[in-house]
Enzyme design. Structure first.
Site, PDB file in Angstrom:
ATOM      1  N   TRP A  52       1.151  -1.054   0.175  1.00 53.79           N
ATOM      2  CA  TRP A  52      -0.047   0.030  -0.097  1.00 53.79           C
ATOM      3  C   TRP A  52       1.518   1.552  -0.217  1.00 53.79           C
ATOM      4  O   TRP A  52       0.779   2.397  -0.828  1.00 53.79           O
ATOM      5  CB  TRP A  52      -0.921  -0.336   0.759  1.00 53.79           C
ATOM      6  CG  TRP A  52      -2.145   0.595   1.391  1.00 53.79           C
ATOM      7  CD1 TRP A  52      -2.653   1.662   2.207  1.00 53.79           C
ATOM      8  CD2 TRP A  52      -2.780   0.962  -0.234  1.00 53.79           C
ATOM      9  NE1 TRP A  52      -3.775   2.170   1.800  1.00 53.79           N
ATOM     10  CE2 TRP A  52      -3.854   2.118   0.531  1.00 53.79           C
ATOM     11  CE3 TRP A  52      -2.648   1.353  -1.170  1.00 53.79           C
ATOM     12  CZ2 TRP A  52      -5.098   2.791  -0.572  1.00 53.79           C
ATOM     13  CZ3 TRP A  52      -3.470   1.836  -2.066  1.00 53.79           C
ATOM     14  CH2 TRP A  52      -5.166   2.586  -1.862  1.00 53.79           C
TER      15      TRP A  52
ATOM     16  N   GLY B  81     -11.147   2.892   1.698  1.00 53.18           N
ATOM     17  CA  GLY B  81     -11.813   2.500   1.288  1.00 53.18           C
ATOM     18  C   GLY B  81     -11.450   1.219   0.289  1.00 53.18           C
ATOM     19  O   GLY B  81     -10.389   0.446   1.100  1.00 53.18           O
TER      20      GLY B  81
ATOM     21  N   SER C 174      -9.732  -0.886  -1.791  1.00 56.45           N
ATOM     22  CA  SER C 174      -8.284  -0.622  -2.519  1.00 56.45           C
ATOM     23  C   SER C 174      -7.623  -1.690  -2.600  1.00 56.45           C
ATOM     24  O   SER C 174      -6.336  -0.867  -1.547  1.00 56.45           O
ATOM     25  CB  SER C 174      -8.096   1.178  -1.689  1.00 56.45           C
ATOM     26  OG  SER C 174      -7.604   0.870  -0.275  1.00 56.45           O
TER      27      SER C 174
ATOM     28  N   ALA D 233      -3.955  -2.299  -2.976  1.00 53.61           N
ATOM     29  CA  ALA D 233      -2.784  -1.873  -3.239  1.00 53.61           C
ATOM     30  C   ALA D 233      -2.412  -2.402  -5.003  1.00 53.61           C
ATOM     31  O   ALA D 233      -1.853  -1.692  -5.748  1.00 53.61           O
ATOM     32  CB  ALA D 233      -2.034  -2.233  -2.749  1.00 53.61           C
TER      33      ALA D 233
ATOM     34  N   LYS E 155     -13.434  -4.977   9.061  1.00 50.60           N
ATOM     35  CA  LYS E 155     -14.257  -5.562   7.637  1.00 50.60           C
ATOM     36  C   LYS E 155     -12.853  -6.738   7.581  1.00 50.60           C
ATOM     37  O   LYS E 155     -13.705  -7.787   7.789  1.00 50.60           O
ATOM     38  CB  LYS E 155     -14.393  -5.019   6.958  1.00 50.60           C
ATOM     39  CG  LYS E 155     -12.774  -4.093   6.720  1.00 50.60           C
ATOM     40  CD  LYS E 155     -11.817  -4.069   5.680  1.00 50.60           C
ATOM     41  CE  LYS E 155     -10.830  -3.872   5.594  1.00 50.60           C
ATOM     42  NZ  LYS E 155      -9.741  -4.241   4.455  1.00 50.60           N
TER      43      LYS E 155
ATOM     44  N   ASN F  26      -6.893 -11.307   3.674  1.00 49.26           N
ATOM     45  CA  ASN F  26      -7.360 -12.136   5.527  1.00 49.26           C
ATOM     46  C   ASN F  26      -8.148 -13.102   4.552  1.00 49.26           C
ATOM     47  O   ASN F  26      -8.457 -14.279   4.763  1.00 49.26           O
ATOM     48  CB  ASN F  26      -8.199 -10.850   6.194  1.00 49.26           C
ATOM     49  CG  ASN F  26      -7.358  -9.517   6.518  1.00 49.26           C
ATOM     50  OD1 ASN F  26      -7.254  -9.965   8.086  1.00 49.26           O
ATOM     51  ND2 ASN F  26      -7.298  -8.552   5.906  1.00 49.26           N
TER      52      ASN F  26
ATOM     53  N   GLU G 276      -3.954  -8.285   9.578  1.00 51.20           N
ATOM     54  CA  GLU G 276      -4.813  -7.437  10.281  1.00 51.20           C
ATOM     55  C   GLU G 276      -5.774  -7.809  11.378  1.00 51.20           C
ATOM     56  O   GLU G 276      -6.380  -8.219  12.099  1.00 51.20           O
ATOM     57  CB  GLU G 276      -4.833  -6.777   9.659  1.00 51.20           C
ATOM     58  CG  GLU G 276      -3.216  -5.161   9.099  1.00 51.20           C
ATOM     59  CD  GLU G 276      -2.358  -5.348  10.334  1.00 51.20           C
ATOM     60  OE1 GLU G 276      -2.921  -4.828  11.260  1.00 51.20           O
ATOM     61  OE2 GLU G 276      -1.829  -4.156  10.400  1.00 51.20           O
TER      62      GLU G 276
END
Length: 335
Positions: A11, A132, A134, A136, A187, A252, A277
């Site tokens: 990112w 948002g 997105s 990378a 999320k 994830n 994460e």
């Protein structure tokens, strides 16, 4: 603008490229000298964004003094590294400096949002978040993408909007920092669950249910923590949830698939070879929900699978066998 991007993962690298293309003066900071040397020598992030060229005029460093005099700092670190890096960065920042956090997660020990962590270490700076749907990999390929940036001061949000926007990267503004950040963090836990569902061989019906009810849980906790409920219907909430639960770019989801297929969480994280994460965020979310007496059944079952050795099939049966409820009465603001 003179901008330093702190963190050279996928990112951070993609955003450095984007901001350079927007005609800004960019320095990309790496934690590791080996990684920094690799970026300098190959002008490509071979580990995280293979095949994407890094413009030769982007500077590379491992020296946090690159923050000194920068108009804008962009934090693109894994969540576990945010506080320690911000402590070291503090002596190079100046009052009123603008900091945009791109990292998504919660601090494991304190359960603080990362914007709050940054603000606690850089007390005189303007701290905001951008989030948002997105990946990378897609931003680096200039695939049309939309994000939202949130600051307490709307004028700063608009300034940052102007810095990031271009024909393939559209940015909206918001003032709900905690809502934007919690959507992006939580999320990841639901995406782990969606991956586990895939790994178990379940179908689209199951994933749709996890995503919908997962968003109810995220919103319920977010509102209790002071966020606006409408934020979770936007890009940093539902938008990010959709892309993370459905794409194989999502580390994830990929880790969840491996867990559903029988791997332990540790084995899955090692196989993905990137920071997952959602694992640590699940622990933080569980503790926050317990502390605030917020019902989050999906998060609770995910915690059992990730930290208590519960089988994914048993977790599924427990979710499906819960007491009967009316959907609207079990909505965003009610338990």
């Amino acid at each position: 603008m003179k901008i330093s991007v702190i963190g050279s993962g996928s990112w951070g690298t993609a955003i450095a490229n984007l901001l350079y293309e927007n005609r800004h003066d960019i320095t990309l900071w790496s934690y590791s000298q080996d990684e920094c040397n690799d970026l300098i020598n190959y002008k490509e992030n071979r580990n995280f964004l293979p095949g994407i060229a890094i413009p030769r005029l982007i500077r590379h460093t491992t020296d946090l003094s690159c923050a000194k005099g920068a108009d804008l700092l962009v934090c693109a670190l894994p969540s576990f590294a945010v506080r320690t890096t911000m402590k070291k960065l503090a002596s190079y920042t100046h009052p009123g400096q603008i900091i945009v956090n791109l990292s998504k997660g919660l601090e494991t020990d304190t359960f603080m949002t990362l914007a709050d962590v940054i603000e606690s270490e850089l007390v005189s700076c303007h701290i905001g978040v951008m989030s948002g749907p997105s990946h990378a990999e897609e931003v680096a390929k200039k695939i049309p993408t939309t994000n939202v940036v949130a600051f307490k001061d709307p004028s700063i949000a608009k300034q940052v909007q102007d810095v990031f926007m271009n024909p393939y990267f559209r940015v909206y503004t918001n003032t709900d920092i905690i809502g934007v950040e919690l959507g992006g963090a939580l999320k990841n836990v639901i995406a782990l669950c969606a991956g586990i569902s895939d790994g178990l061989g379940f179908g689209d019906n199951t994933k749709a249910a996890l995503m919908t009810r997962g968003m109810y849980e995220i919103t319920r906790l977010g509102v209790a923590m002071g966020a606006k409920p409408e934020t979770f219907g936007g890009l940093s909430g539902m938008g990010d949830l959709i892309v993370t639960c459905t794409s194989m770019h999502s580390r994830n989801r990929r880790a969840g698939i491996l867990i559903g297929q029988g791997k332990t969480p540790g084995e899955a994280a090692m196989q993905v070879k990137m920071v997952v994460e959602g694992i640590n965020t699940c622990r933080a979310a569980k503790h926050l929900a317990d502390k605030m007496n917020i019902e989050m059944p999906i998060i609770n079952q995910a915690y059992g699978v990730l930290f208590e050795g519960k089988s994914p099939k048993a977790a599924t049966l427990d979710l499906m066998g819960r007491d009967k409820k009316n959907e609207t009465e079990a909505g965003f603001l009610m338990q």
